[in-house]
Design a protein around this motif. Structure first.
Motif, mmCIF file in Angstrom:
data_model
loop_
_atom_site.group_PDB
_atom_site.id
_atom_site.type_symbol
_atom_site.label_atom_id
_atom_site.label_comp_id
_atom_site.label_asym_id
_atom_site.label_seq_id
_atom_site.Cartn_x
_atom_site.Cartn_y
_atom_site.Cartn_z
ATOM 1 N N THR A 133 -11.275 56.004 81.139
ATOM 2 C CA THR A 133 -11.992 57.054 80.414
ATOM 3 C C THR A 133 -13.129 56.461 79.594
ATOM 4 O O THR A 133 -14.247 56.971 79.610
ATOM 5 N N VAL A 143 -12.296 63.680 83.860
ATOM 6 C CA VAL A 143 -11.091 63.134 83.229
ATOM 7 C C VAL A 143 -9.921 64.083 83.401
ATOM 8 O O VAL A 143 -8.794 63.684 83.709
ATOM 9 N N LEU A 186 -3.641 63.375 88.481
ATOM 10 C CA LEU A 186 -3.277 62.586 89.659
ATOM 11 C C LEU A 186 -2.278 61.497 89.282
ATOM 12 O O LEU A 186 -2.196 61.101 88.126
ATOM 13 N N PRO A 187 -1.532 61.002 90.286
ATOM 14 C CA PRO A 187 -0.541 59.956 89.993
ATOM 15 C C PRO A 187 -1.222 58.673 89.509
ATOM 16 O O PRO A 187 -2.244 58.275 90.033
ATOM 17 N N ASP A 229 -7.285 58.805 95.296
ATOM 18 C CA ASP A 229 -6.329 59.675 94.624
ATOM 19 C C ASP A 229 -5.731 59.060 93.379
ATOM 20 O O ASP A 229 -4.747 59.545 92.848
ATOM 21 N N ALA A 230 -6.310 57.965 92.943
ATOM 22 C CA ALA A 230 -5.733 57.321 91.770
ATOM 23 C C ALA A 230 -6.043 58.120 90.522
ATOM 24 O O ALA A 230 -7.106 58.708 90.395
ATOM 25 N N GLY A 231 -5.100 58.140 89.605
ATOM 26 C CA GLY A 231 -5.325 58.894 88.381
ATOM 27 C C GLY A 231 -5.339 57.978 87.169
ATOM 28 O O GLY A 231 -5.055 56.781 87.262
ATOM 29 N N PHE A 232 -5.720 58.521 86.032
ATOM 30 C CA PHE A 232 -5.609 57.781 84.781
ATOM 31 C C PHE A 232 -5.449 58.753 83.629
ATOM 32 O O PHE A 232 -5.797 59.930 83.727
ATOM 33 N N GLY A 233 -4.892 58.258 82.533
ATOM 34 C CA GLY A 233 -4.611 59.108 81.387
ATOM 35 C C GLY A 233 -5.840 59.338 80.525
ATOM 36 O O GLY A 233 -6.885 58.729 80.743
ATOM 37 N N LEU A 234 -5.688 60.213 79.528
ATOM 38 C CA LEU A 234 -6.806 60.532 78.645
ATOM 39 C C LEU A 234 -7.218 59.294 77.856
ATOM 40 O O LEU A 234 -8.396 58.945 77.761
ATOM 41 N N ARG A 273 -8.560 63.645 86.824
ATOM 42 C CA ARG A 273 -7.850 62.389 87.015
ATOM 43 C C ARG A 273 -6.525 62.359 86.297
ATOM 44 O O ARG A 273 -5.577 61.705 86.733
ATOM 45 N N MET A 274 -6.449 63.094 85.189
ATOM 46 C CA MET A 274 -5.187 63.096 84.455
ATOM 47 C C MET A 274 -4.092 63.747 85.272
ATOM 48 O O MET A 274 -2.906 63.491 85.049
ATOM 49 N N LEU A 309 -15.915 55.430 81.775
ATOM 50 C CA LEU A 309 -16.638 56.597 82.271
ATOM 51 C C LEU A 309 -17.597 57.098 81.187
ATOM 52 O O LEU A 309 -18.755 57.413 81.457
#
Lengths: 653, 141, 177
Positions: free
Chosen positions: A349, B124, B130-131, A339-344, B127-128, A352
């Protein structure tokens, strides 16, 4: 007698490999420590016997034992000793034995350097590697036995292919195989993780150093092959998009994606299914490459002379291995999502993007290699996919990749503030664009859109890669410098930049000229004068040659003398061109003899190759970067120690 | 086995020679450039993995001669390509021509990149949402 | 089908394709673009008598074999006895195209080994060879009575290939077997 010992040793190795496969895998499943422990012992025995077999074959070559069919086909009495040794892996059966040896060596390396790994996991890895060994040993014993006898023995051999009688090409296969086969370690790690279901970040940390070592050897092997083709084949080319070259390049592209993907998985637990798939693919492509080269399915100047029966065997093995791995993947991968997220704007990114573009590049190479076969089978027509298509198609994903590379390196994980990022990168970006115009215009006197783009991109990577190391050098005394892994990354990317510079400049500014020449005459190419002083006959240990003495002058001043040759090897009667090269980091001057046009006249191909050595220098630096990266402290610490330290740190936090 | 080996050796024999072309075939530099470009893009069918520029077998020399003749007669590059394709098929050209069939070949790389880009954009975007703060951090990369 | 099964499907397809590829045969063989099309027109002086010419017109009206050969071609010598057999049986008219050869050597060759050809055309500069898409000797073309090329074989001819590829097509009357 010795060849029989060799054959027997292979059979014993097979038996041990079977033990090495079955017992640890069963033991890991049941939690039986004794069975798991067999893995290391069996692997050691397996390696010893394969080494004995390899030694026996080498002995047969060194003693000119022409009662062994393989030796009779690929050696001869007058062959220099160095090449008698390299002839051991110069053709199908022997190179297969080399593959088996390298696989056994990697296996014992994993068996002995696995302090980090839990017993069950380590056992599974060794078991999977054992399975692969069994497959290859069966292939050798059943279809490609290097110890087959020739009765009655030949008086002299058929000679090693003259193209292979070269020091560079002697080490080329070992380096390549350490790379190809090394990817089977990453593969085994992935399979072991999928079997146990334990796919957390630790798995990525364990896999990384092994993968990096394999990758760096593959880089060296491919670079060596390219360099060899350049000086040996007489055309001055360094990459031909030949099917076998492509077969080695695809695992390299995927292997590069794998190293980067492992970084994300280790750092943030993301991209796990990507990483697994890449680990499976890298090795699968190695196997596919072996298949393409040895089955006769594809025409190539490089292909081993072999036949469809062997092709079917490898294909079956490939099917079992890859389908098995992908079934495991389809089973385990769905539960891997985190569930980890990342910014643009984040390193995730960029990485990826890196994965996607490298996979696209590899897919294009695969499609380009196989498409002629597909079209032929479907329509009966033959279409042509050669360098003109590949050169353009390959640039489509790689040009963006190059630009993104310079940016991604300096982007923080999770999320990066745009302002600080731009502040760091804007000057390098501007400088790169300026250099993109300056280099073509002022140093080589020409300009075009493609040239500007190529030079700017190359400059961009180089400058961007140097930012972190330079900052580290200029830091205040006492503060920490960048860790080895970051330095390794910078160096590897720098190598990439050097490579791009070399390719761009030599493609754009290289000059090639075919002309007729007689002793006493001169030609002018690239500002240099090439003067043929004379022709003479020379003799080598197993060849006779016509040698031209060519003097190179610039503005009347003497630069160098080079001696291109046209050799005829005595046994196979084939002709080989040995180019005369005046090498330099800034340029190569290259002369090769073509055909005899008359009494004393020859056609010569003269080439001016600016910065061509940067191509192989770049690859060398890339490999160096990999080496630096794995020398990072955290891989040298023993596993238990670092576990304890981490736990202590967490407790104190 | 030996025959196949001889075949490989023969291929290599062929591949170690290259074009004669005694000096320039055309005085006009534009025609010469056209000629050289054409012969570097025609496959030597006897060797199969070289252009007729690089190969010195009889067929390569014959084809170079024909191409030069056609340039002398004023034929266009397309007509020359057509001449070769009628006799040897599309395979004769190293660079596939841009016809209906081969168009797919040329735009395929772009299609693949676009496809990859689309898939990436979806990931992307997900994912943006999500925490971002989390779990274990390791030093270095 | 979830997205994790895609790689499996793709690989399975690739493997099937590769199996087919293995069974497919010699990757070096180039199919003739003339199959099903009219044979390229030519008229050349004959080998033995430069005054007399033969060409596509001569062959019309019956099935014919057009065999491209040369004295420098080792495989041509290998297939020669079989061509003599075919000629003796009067199985089919055989015409030769002597490709890029020396007239003297070629005539001597036929004198020594026997002449299976009704006539051989002398293609000195290889133009006709190029017109027929020839790229290696020996090549043998099967032409029907209307002058359409039905089949081309690259490499030496023997009885097995003759029966399997040539006779079958003559009997069925077209490019398909």
């Amino acid at each position: 007698m010795i060849p029989e010992i060799g054959q027997f040793a292979l059979i014993l190795a097979l038996a041990l490999a079977v033990c090495q496969t079955v017992l640890p895998l069963v033991g890991a499943h049941r939690g039986n420590t004794a069975m798991m422990g067999v893995g290391r012992t069996a692997a050691t025995g397996h390696f010893v016997f394969v080494a004995i077999a390899f030694a026996c074959l080498t002995y047969a070559f060194l003693t000119d034992d022409f009662s062994v069919l393989y030796v009779a086909n690929h050696s001869q009495l007058a062959l220099p000793t160095l090449y008698k040794v390299s002839a051991v892996w110069g053709a199908h059966e022997g190179s297969l034995l080399l593959w088996i040896l390298v696989l056994a060596a990697w296996t014992i390396a994993v068996a002995y350097f696995n302090a980090d790994l839990p017993d069950a996991y380590s056992a599974r890895v060794i078991g999977v590697l054992g399975f692969l060994s069994v497959g290859f040993l069966l292939f050798a014993l059943l279809t490609s036995n290097p110890f087959d006898r020739l009765i009655p023995a030949a008086a002299d051999g058929g000679d090693l292919n003259p193209l292979l009688q070269d020091p560079g090409l002697a080490i080329h296969p070992p380096l390549l195989y350490i790379g190809y086969v090394g990817f089977s370690v990453a593969f085994a790690f992935a399979i072991a993780a999928m079997i146990s279901g334990d796919l957390d970040q630790k798995w990525a940390r364990w896999t990384r150093p092994w993968t990096t070592v394999a990758w760096l050897f593959l880089t060296l092997g491919i670079a060596l092959g390219s360099w060899w083709a350049y000086y040996e084949l007489g055309w001055g080319g360094w990459w031909f998009w030949d099917a076998v070259e492509n077969a080695s390049f695809m695992p390299w592209l995927i292997g590069t994606a794998l190293i980067h993907s492992l970084a994300v998985t280790e750092k943030r637990g993301l991209f796990k299914s990507w990483t697994l798939l890449l680990a499976i693919s890298a090795f699968s492509l190695s196997l596919l490459g072996t298949f393409l080269v040895r089955s006769g399915i594809i025409v190539s100047v490089h292909a081993f002379a072999t036949d469809p029966t062997r092709g079917f065997f490898i294909l079956t093995f490939l099917a079992v291995v890859v389908i098995g791995a992908l079934v495991l993947y389809a089973w385990r991968a769905p539960s891997l999502d985190s569930d980890a997220g990342f910014g643009l704007l984040s390193r995730e990114t960029f990485l990826l993007l890196n994965n996607v573009l490298l996979v696209v590049a590899a897919a294009l190479v695969l499609i380009g290699t196989l498409a002629p076969l597909v079209v032929e089978m479907m329509t009966g027509g033959k279409i042509s996919i050669g360098p003109p298509w590949f050169n353009i198609a390959f640039l489509v994903p790689t040009l963006p990749l190059i630009v993104l590379l310079g940016m991604g390196m300096h982007t923080a994980w999770r999320t990066q503030k745009t302002a600080s990022w731009w502040r760091l990168l804007r000057i390098p970006a501007i400088v790169s664009l300026v250099l993109g115009v300056v280099i073509p215009l002022f140093i080589y006197g020409r300009i075009s859109v493609l040239l500007v783009v190529g030079c700017a991109a190359a400059a961009w990577i180089v400058i961007s890669s140097l930012i972190q190391p330079v900052r580290s050098l200029l830091r205040e005394k006492g503060t920490a410098g960048i860790p080895r892994s970051a330095l390794g990354m910078s160096v590897a990317h720098l190598g990439m930049g050097l490579f791009v510079i070399g390719v761009t400049v030599v493609s754009a500014f290289g000059i090639e000229s075919d002309q007729a020449l007689q002793p006493g005459e001169s030609i002018e190419v690239g500002g240099f004068e090439f003067h043929m002083v004379g022709l003479s006959n020379v003799r080598g240990p197993n060849f006779s040659a016509i040698e031209a003495e060519i003097e190179i002058r610039r503005d009347g001043e003497f630069v160098d003398t080079i001696r291109p040759q046209k050799r005829q090897y005595l046994v196979q009667k084939s002709w080989m061109t040995e180019a005369g090269i005046r090498a330099g980091l800034d340029k190569d001057l290259f002369v090769a003899l073509g055909d005899q046009l008359g009494q004393n006249a020859w056609s010569v191909r003269v080439q001016y190759k600016p910065l061509i050595r940067f191509i192989w220098l770049g690859a060398l630096v890339m490999a160096l970067g990999g080496l630096i990266a794995i020398s990072d402290r955290r891989y040298r610490r023993s596993g238990r120690e670092s576990e304890a330290r981490t736990r202590a740190a967490e407790a104190a936090a | 086995m030996k025959r196949l080996f001889a075949l490989v050796a023969a291929t290599l024999l062929v591949s170690s020679a290259f074009a004669i072309d005694e000096g320039k075939r055309f005085d006009d530099p534009e025609l010469q450039a056209r000629y050289e470009k054409l012969i570097s893009e025609v496959r030597c069918l006897q060797c199969q993995n070289q252009s007729i520029k690089d190969s010195n077998v009889t067929l390569a020399a014959d084809l170079r001669r024909e191409i030069a003749r056609m340039i002398d007669e004023g034929q266009t590059d397309e007509q020359i390509a057509e001449f070769l394709v009628v006799r040897y098929g599309e395979f004769a050209l190293y660079r596939p021509r841009t016809t209906g069939k081969t168009l797919l070949l040329w735009i395929f790389p772009f299609l693949l990149v676009l496809l990859g880009g689309y898939a990436l954009a979806r990931v992307v975007k997900h994912r943006m949402s999500l925490p971002i703060d989390d779990d274990i951090t390791q030093e270095g990369q | 089908m979830n997205r994790f099964v895609w790689p499996l499907v793709a690989v399975a397809a690739l493997l099937v394709f590769l199996v087919m590829g293995l069974k497919h045969g010699d990757p070096r063989a180039l199919p003739s673009p003339f199959i099903g099309k009219p044979a390229p027109q030519f008229e050349l002086p004959t080998l033995k008598n430069p005054e007399v010419t033969i060409g596509t017109a001569t062959m019309a009206g019956d099935y014919a074999l057009v065999n491209v050969w040369a004295t420098w071609c080792v495989m041509c010598r290998a297939e020669h006895p079989f061509l003599l057999e075919l000629a003796a049986q009067k199985a089919i008219p055989i015409y030769g195209i002597n490709w890029r050869d020396s007239r003297l050597e070629a005539m001597r060759w036929l004198d020594d080994l026997g002449d299976p050809y009704l006539a051989s055309a002398y293609d000195e500069d290889g133009r006709v060879g190029i017109d027929w898409g020839v790229y290696g000797a020996p090549e043998t073309f099967l032409v029907d009575p209307q002058g359409t090329v039905i089949y081309k074989h690259l490499g030496p001819l023997d009885r097995v290939i003759w029966q399997r590829e040539f006779e079958s097509r003559i009997n069925s009357g077209g490019p398909a077997k």
